[in-house]
Design a protein around this motif. Structure first.
Motif, PDB file in Angstrom:
ATOM      1  N   CYS A   1      23.455  -0.692  19.152  1.00  0.00           N
ATOM      2  CA  CYS A   1      22.092  -1.125  19.427  1.00  0.00           C
ATOM      3  C   CYS A   1      21.845  -2.472  18.765  1.00  0.00           C
ATOM      4  O   CYS A   1      22.311  -2.712  17.638  1.00  0.00           O
TER       5      CYS A   1
ATOM      6  N   GLY B   1      16.424  -4.632  20.643  1.00  0.00           N
ATOM      7  CA  GLY B   1      16.141  -3.227  20.906  1.00  0.00           C
ATOM      8  C   GLY B   1      16.975  -2.611  22.003  1.00  0.00           C
ATOM      9  O   GLY B   1      16.868  -1.412  22.276  1.00  0.00           O
TER      10      GLY B   1
ATOM     11  N   CYS C   1      20.252  -0.972  23.773  1.00  0.00           N
ATOM     12  CA  CYS C   1      21.373  -0.143  23.324  1.00  0.00           C
ATOM     13  C   CYS C   1      22.370  -0.001  24.477  1.00  0.00           C
ATOM     14  O   CYS C   1      21.990  -0.052  25.654  1.00  0.00           O
TER      15      CYS C   1
ATOM     16  N   PRO D   1      14.496  -1.580  25.366  1.00  0.00           N
ATOM     17  CA  PRO D   1      13.717  -0.982  24.269  1.00  0.00           C
ATOM     18  C   PRO D   1      12.699   0.021  24.794  1.00  0.00           C
ATOM     19  O   PRO D   1      12.135  -0.149  25.869  1.00  0.00           O
TER      20      PRO D   1
ATOM     21  N   GLU E   1      11.902  -5.586  12.391  1.00  0.00           N
ATOM     22  CA  GLU E   1      13.053  -5.582  13.282  1.00  0.00           C
ATOM     23  C   GLU E   1      12.885  -6.562  14.443  1.00  0.00           C
ATOM     24  O   GLU E   1      13.865  -7.081  14.965  1.00  0.00           O
ATOM     25  N   SER E   2      11.645  -6.805  14.845  1.00  0.00           N
ATOM     26  CA  SER E   2      11.422  -7.693  15.988  1.00  0.00           C
ATOM     27  C   SER E   2      10.041  -8.344  15.878  1.00  0.00           C
ATOM     28  O   SER E   2       9.125  -8.022  16.631  1.00  0.00           O
TER      29      SER E   2
END
Length: 1318
Positions: free
Chosen positions: A916, A921, A923, A940, A1192-1193
């Protein structure tokens, strides 16, 4: 090992009492093994940590949170499953991304979010002050040790850990509000938390090595120069839990510490049998109510209170018996030749033996009584039902931690010594010059005395001694007060009380009580109580009832509570209200008597109470309550009814159930009969809240008697029992026959009983002070204070000499000041060969040294000696090489490049089947070489493909997928090129009909690109379905007009409990005219905005969870606009043109709007938000912009003010975008990033991005004005100015009160509408 030496020279005439003290000192030295027989853990005993152990390192700072630590398998904390953890600077591990530190760091348990807290305090690692390491591991050696610790603490547990999380705080410092010119102190702490878990259970170890805790609490940042320090919180909190779908309530929690002494105990005791090691069962997959502590021996060990410590002097840390420091307060040897020590090496005299006591005594056995549990059964509290309240040790007996075998029948003072024991000698008789208990653990020496009150006498018994108050005084012997004298109580009230759905924090507000002991009247006043909670706490009379029980008017055959507990106790009470089932816990801790004989007490209240309408009257009928007494515990249960009368609701009836226990230190050596039950009658109960003064008052009249005694018998109509006498408040009422009585002045007073005056015992020479003591008069009593160089002996009146100890292996020196004599002892202690126990790794060699040892890895291995790895081991796998090359990154600090994809490898070094991307996001599944398996990529928010499903067929990649993947991995390092267009594919791999450029904001329809469908940023995109009419294109916004320079402009900034005003002189800050605009006690102001049309300032309050406003006219009162369904309101923006406001909530992850009066509230966005922080509105274009610092983002987004046309403005190359503003001269959106430390601007369409300043410190909020950016900075705790044109810092303002500044806004004395800005 060197031979043991003891050197001693004495004067020809030595006082007999000195020999007893000397015997203790000699036995101390003879048991030298206890100095080296370490029982507490050392740093080397901690779990391996550091980069060699595979740890990640948390960025330095005051409020940092790690990147998400993904767990290979779910972890069960309480009964909930979590798949990721975060490690934070402030001594905690959480299962969700953390809010700002002000939402939790200065508050007690529970927290709103899941927390494992080995040492929750305001920690700051800025400037290289310590490191924080963390990792998740499957290393067998770590898992085996975790399993051993758990099986030792929980012998019946069937548990084999599959994973462990290790977090270590090494040499971290406390945040300090230093002056601008002084540096920080050098106190640092080291501690560790280890979470071991399998598929069903989790356990947590806390480790505190010897010498690892040097500060025990931190000052609140918003303490406003009040010298208070909050002890560190240690324990666990589940966080808020959901019930009834939309509602949230406080979850279960568990506290290990309650005050500074309990924090100090962390490394001195433990619940595993090893000092400094604490173990807890923290979760189960199927059923789990609350934390279960390990308990070797059955109860959580609590050391006795240490009232006097021997000072350990280390003047230069290089003690040399042959030299003397210039600043030392005494020579190594006495000046008189008769006091010179014997040569080193002489044997110590055999005559140095403890004298046989005149009254034989023996150590008492540890009498473990059955603890009495809290009569209620709360499932959400600081104490789990599995752990009962353990009464402290009897005050007159101190037992060794290890079992002390009874010696011969001569019953001498006992000494136990072995390599693993703690040295202990106890003299527990009344007629001794000294009452000393020595404990030596790893060079620490404590002097423990349990004194009787100055107004008490001591009695010897077969098993020990007890203190009894002298005639004319009352109490439990340890604390004695003059009979009949009114008593004063002072203390603090803290905690969080939720009124209806509004939580209100009480921050150390004052409590005072005055008790007329002669007739049992108790008056309690609590100051500075916020209005909503002030009305609601009126029925909570149990807060003041404690004083009624302690000092109740005694009827025959009864005694008030103070005679049982003295001034040191802990009261736990739970109040459950009906019909709403609100629960409130009350914890009151008696701290003893101060120098004026005033009672000191701390009160903590937490929970929910019913809403009481403002202005209502509360009445409660008289009632009776029965107390049951056990050794060291008193309990009570009762039900009360009360009425609330208000104009809005009329008369309403309520009730509550009170369950409480009071634990205290009890002396049982006199074998006196234990009280069983007593009844307290509260005849008059009055409660009132004074809105204007914000004071909550209780008044209660109390009598205590045997159960069943009613005030109807002839002997009970006496005015002494009814309280109708006319004796002075400092006099006792003595009942005579019938209704006759006599007034007698209280002890320490003289007069006729109706008028009494204080006796000055010091002036009249009738004090009880002995030699070397000074007398200080008090109302009704006096106090003895020892002169310099002396301290109290066991009786609390006689002043005796001090013992000073110096220790530097292998030398120890003891200085004894006894009466007018000074003696010195010098000892050479034998070295212990630690290498004989093989402490090092099998591939390391052990080097013994004087008082220590070293471990060194053998050639061909590397490590710290306790863990050694082969240098030329197996080569790294392809996955490990790929991962490590990207993790090293190219940034100067060694972090991965932002946006880079980092592959995940399993424990054998192979690629994990499911990979991932942490930033995008997405995977996908991979083969053994790490190549993506076509058709397995998921976007995501969608479930990932099951890569382990056997025989799963995958389709080949489509043209769209190949196009997308080629762009996303264009750079050699594997991360997207900023600004590149990435096509969007649907679930079948085909191009979506509408494509949008993530950076520029343009959108268009495809097949290829359909002509005429491209739209500009800020305009509705074309509907790519053929049946829809073409969109209406709005005109581009015009540039705003720069305000004229003659405008009087003021910066408004939020600083905790106030809003400050900082005028501008041109573009320079005018610090001389800075002032406080609003003082908001108990608040945490975060977001701030200004309405130039009505001259109002708006703000969000993180503490009260409200949105408020106030006119900037003098004397204006704040007005609450929104007070429901807010958890963490932060950023706030006002749309002057549309008369609306917008705000973000970083806990519920919402963006909401309402009219400026609070009406018309609605939610704009409730999806795809993780941590929204800043929000602004551009009235001229009708556009909202906000930041989301999802670690994370992270991203910056925009939309129309009605919630339409939401899109991402920028998401590349940002970290923690805290601050956001609008440059109205150019139409650019600008932000300050606390992660990248950059100030940047960009066009709303995503073009023209540029860096204004590359190295800010820690920005929080920002505003733009006349080519300058003004931002609040958490490193400097001030307002900083940056020029847009020169990109340089041009000015700063540092308030006198140093604490974090939050939001910032700009206000003018003229309406901006007149200046063309609306």
């Amino acid at each position: 090992s060197p031979s043991f030496c003891c050197c001693l020279c004495l004067s020809p005439s030595v006082p007999l009492s000195f020999w007893r003290l000397l015997a203790v000192a000699v036995l101390l030295c003879c048991c030298s093994c206890s100095l080296r027989g370490a029982t507490a853990i050392q740093r080397s005993d901690m779990f391996p940590y550091g980069t060699l152990s595979g740890d990640l390192i948390l960025a330095e700072g005051d409020d940092e949170t790690s990147r998400v630590l993904s767990l290979p398998k779910p972890l069960y904390f309480y009964d909930s499953s979590f798949t990721q953890l975060y490690v934070a600077t402030n001594g905690i591990i959480s299962a969700q991304d953390l809010p700002m530190e002000k939402q939790y760091v200065d508050d007690g348990f529970p927290t709103d979010f899941p927390v494992v807290a080995p040492f929750l305090a305001d920690i700051d690692t800025s400037g290289g002050r310590g490191q924080i390491y963390y990792r998740v591991t499957e290393t067998p050696s770590v898992l085996n040790r975790v399993a051993q610790e758990i099986h030792r603490g929980f012998p019946d547990a069937r548990f084999t850990p599959t994973h462990a999380v290790v977090a270590t705080w090494e040499n971290v410092a406390a945040y300090e509000e230093q002056s601008r010119t002084t540096g920080p102190t050098n106190k640092v702490n080291t501690f560790q938390a280890v979470i071991g878990y399998d598929e069903t259970d989790s356990y947590v170890l806390f480790l505190y090595p010897e010498g690892g805790l040097n500060f025990f609490g931190t000052r609140p940042k918003e303490s406003y120069n009040v010298e208070i320090e909050l002890p560190a919180r240690v324990g666990f909190s589940r966080g808020e839990v959901t019930y009834l779908i939309f509602s949230r309530t406080e979850g279960p929690h568990y506290s290990v510490t309650s005050d500074e002494q309990s924090v100090k105990n962390l490394y001195q005791v433990g619940n595993t049998g090893i000092p400094g090691v604490w173990l807890f069962h923290t979760g189960n997959r199927y059923s789990f109510d609350n934390i279960v502590p390990a308990s070797i021996g059955g109860v959580l060990a609590t050391p006795p209170s240490r009232r006097h410590d021997i000072s350990l002097e280390y003047p230069d840390n290089t003690f040399n018996p042959e030299s003397q420091d210039e600043d030392d307060d005494y020579p190594l040897t006495g000046g008189d030749p008769e006091f010179q020590p014997a040569p080193v090496g002489d044997n110590h005299p055999e005559s140095l033996q403890p004298e046989r006591p005149e009254a034989p005594s023996s150590p008492t056995e540890d009498s473990r009584r059955q603890d009495v549990p809290l009569t209620s059964e709360p499932s959400h509290g600081s104490q789990p039902t599995e752990r009962h309240y353990a009464p402290p040790h009897s005050p007159e007996t101190v037992n060794a931690p290890e079992r002390v075998e009874q010696q011969n029948q001569e019953q001498q003072p006992q000494v136990t010594c072995s390599r693993k024991c703690t040295f202990l000698t106890t003299v527990h008789a009344c007629n001794r010059d000294f009452l000393i208990v020595w404990r030596i653990r790893h060079h620490d020496v404590f002097y423990v005395t349990d004194q009787c009150s100055q107004n008490a006498f001591c009695s010897d018994y077969a098993t020990g001694f007890c203190c009894h108050c002298q005639p004319g005084f009352y109490g439990n012997g340890r604390h004695c007060l003059p009979d009949g004298v009114p008593q004063r109580v002072s203390g603090k009230v803290s905690g969080t009380v939720t009124v209806g759905s509004t939580p209100i924090q009480l921050n150390e507000i004052d409590l005072h009580a005055y008790i007329v002991v002669g007739d049992g009247r108790a008056y309690t006043a609590i100051s500075k109580v916020p209005e909503p909670v002030g009305w609601a706490l009126m029925p909570v009379t149990p807060i003041g009832e404690l004083f009624g029980w302690l000092f109740a008017l005694e009827l025959p055959n009864s005694q008030a509570g103070f005679k049982v507990t003295g001034a040191e106790f802990t009261r736990h009470a739970e109040v459950v209200f009906y019909p709403g089932n609100e629960r409130l816990t009350i914890i009151q801790t008696g701290r003893g008597l101060d120098d004026n004989n005033h009672f000191t007490l701390d009160t903590v209240v937490n929970g929910n109470v019913p809403f009481i309408p403002p202005g209502a009257e509360v009445t409660m009928d008289p009632f009776k309550q029965t107390y049951q007494y056990y050794p060291s515990v008193a309990t009570s249960t009762s039900v009360r009814e009360f009425s609330v009368v208000s104009a809005e609701r009329g008369s309403e009836s309520y009730s509550f159930q009170l369950k409480q226990n009071i634990t205290f230190r009890d002396c049982r050596h006199d074998n006196r009969a234990t009280l069983e039950t007593l009844q307290i009658t509260m005849e008059r109960v009055f409660m009132m809240y004074v809105k204007e003064e914000r004071i909550l008052r209780y008044a209660i009249t109390n009598k205590i008697s045997p159960v069943g005694v009613e005030p109807t018998g002839p002997e009970l109509v006496n005015p002494c029992y009814s309280g109708t006498h006319d004796c002075d408040t400092t006099a006792q009422c003595i009942p005579l026959e019938g209704e006759l009585f006599q007034c007698q002045c209280a002890t320490g007073y003289r007069g006729d009983g109706r008028n009494c005056y204080d006796i000055d015992e010091c002036a009249e020479g009738v004090s009880s002070c002995g030699a070397h003591a000074q007398c200080m008069n008090l109302p009704g009593s006096h106090r003895c204070q020892c002169q310099s160089g002396y301290e109290f002996g066991y009786d609390g009146r006689t002043c005796v000499g001090k013992l000073l100890v110096k220790f530097h292996a292998p030398h120890m020196q003891i200085k004894i000041i006894h009466r007018e004599h000074i003696y010195f002892l010098h000892f050479v202690l034998p070295d212990v060969d630690e290498c004989s126990t093989s402490p090092c790794h099998i591939n390391a060699r052990c080097i013994n040294g004087l008082g220590s040892f070293q471990c060194q890895c053998q050639p061909g291995f590397y490590g710290d000696g306790f863990s050694c790895l082969q240098q030329n081991g197996l080569p790294k796998s392809q996955c490990e090489q790929h991962r490590d090359s990207l993790q090293s990154g190219s940034d100067h600090d060694g972090r991965p490049n932002i946006g880079a994809f980092i592959p995940q490898c399993d424990s054998d070094g192979r690629y994990r089947p499911l990979q991932c991307h942490g930033s995008s996001g997405h995977c996908w599944c991979v083969d053994s070489t790490g190549q993506e398996r076509p058709g397995t990529r998921t976007p995501p928010g969608t479930p990932p493909t099951d890569c382990d499903r056997p025989g799963s067929q995958v389709r080949p990649k489509t043209h769209c997928e190949l196009h997308r993947d080629s762009v996303q991995t264009t750079s050699p390092e594997g991360y997207p090129i900023p600004g590149a267009f990435v096509p969007q594919c649907d679930a079948n791999g085909e191009y979506t009909p509408q494509q949008c450029h993530g950076s520029t904001g343009h959108c268009w329809c495809v097949d290829n690109e359909r002509p005429g469908t491209r739209t500009s940023p800020g305009t509705p995109p074309t509907d790519c379905l053929p049946s829809v009419a073409p969109p209406t294109v709005r005109p581009l916004p015009r540039p705003d007009v720069t305000p004229p320079t003659t405008m009087d402009v003021t910066l408004l900034y939020a600083q905790g409990q106030k809003i400050g005003a900082l005028p501008l002189n041109g573009t320079r800050v005018d610090a001389n005219r800075a002032k406080t605009l609003l003082t908001l006690h108990g608040s945490i102001v975060v977001g701030i905005a200004y309405d130039c049309k009505d001259n109002h300032v708006y703000w969000t309050d993180l503490s009260a969870r409200t949105i408020n406003r106030a006119s900037m006219s003098p004397g204006a009162e704040p007005e609450i606009l929104i007070s429901t369904n807010l958890v963490s309101p932060e950023g706030l923006a006002v749309d002057v043109k549309r008369r609306a406001m917008f705000w973000v909530d970083s806990n519920t992850d919402l963006i909401e709007t309402a009219n400026l009066d609070g009406s018309g509230r609605r939610t704009l966005f409730d999806t795809d938000l993780v941590n929204p922080r800043a929000i602004i509105v551009v009235s001229s274009t009708g556009t909202l912009y906000w930041t989301d610092w999802n670690r994370e983002s992270p991203k910056i987004e925009c939309s129309n003010v009605d919630g339409q046309n939401r899109r991402v403005v920028v998401s590349d190359g940002i970290g923690l975008p805290n601050a956001l503003t609008y440059d109205y001269s150019t139409g650019l959106i600008c932000w300050a990033d606390a992660g990248t430390k950059r100030l940047e601007c960009i066009s709303p369409d995503g073009s023209g991005r540029k860096v204004i300043h590359p190295s800010l410190s820690y920005p929080f909020s920002m505003i733009y004005y006349r080519h300058h950016f003004y931002y609040t900075d958490w490193r400097r705790d001030g307002v900083i100015a940056v020029s847009k044109e020169s990109s340089r810092f041009t000015d700063e303002y540092l308030p006198d009160q140093r604490s974090h500044l939050y939001g910032i806004a700009i206000a003018t004395t003229q309406k901006l509408k007149k200046k063309g800005l609306s």
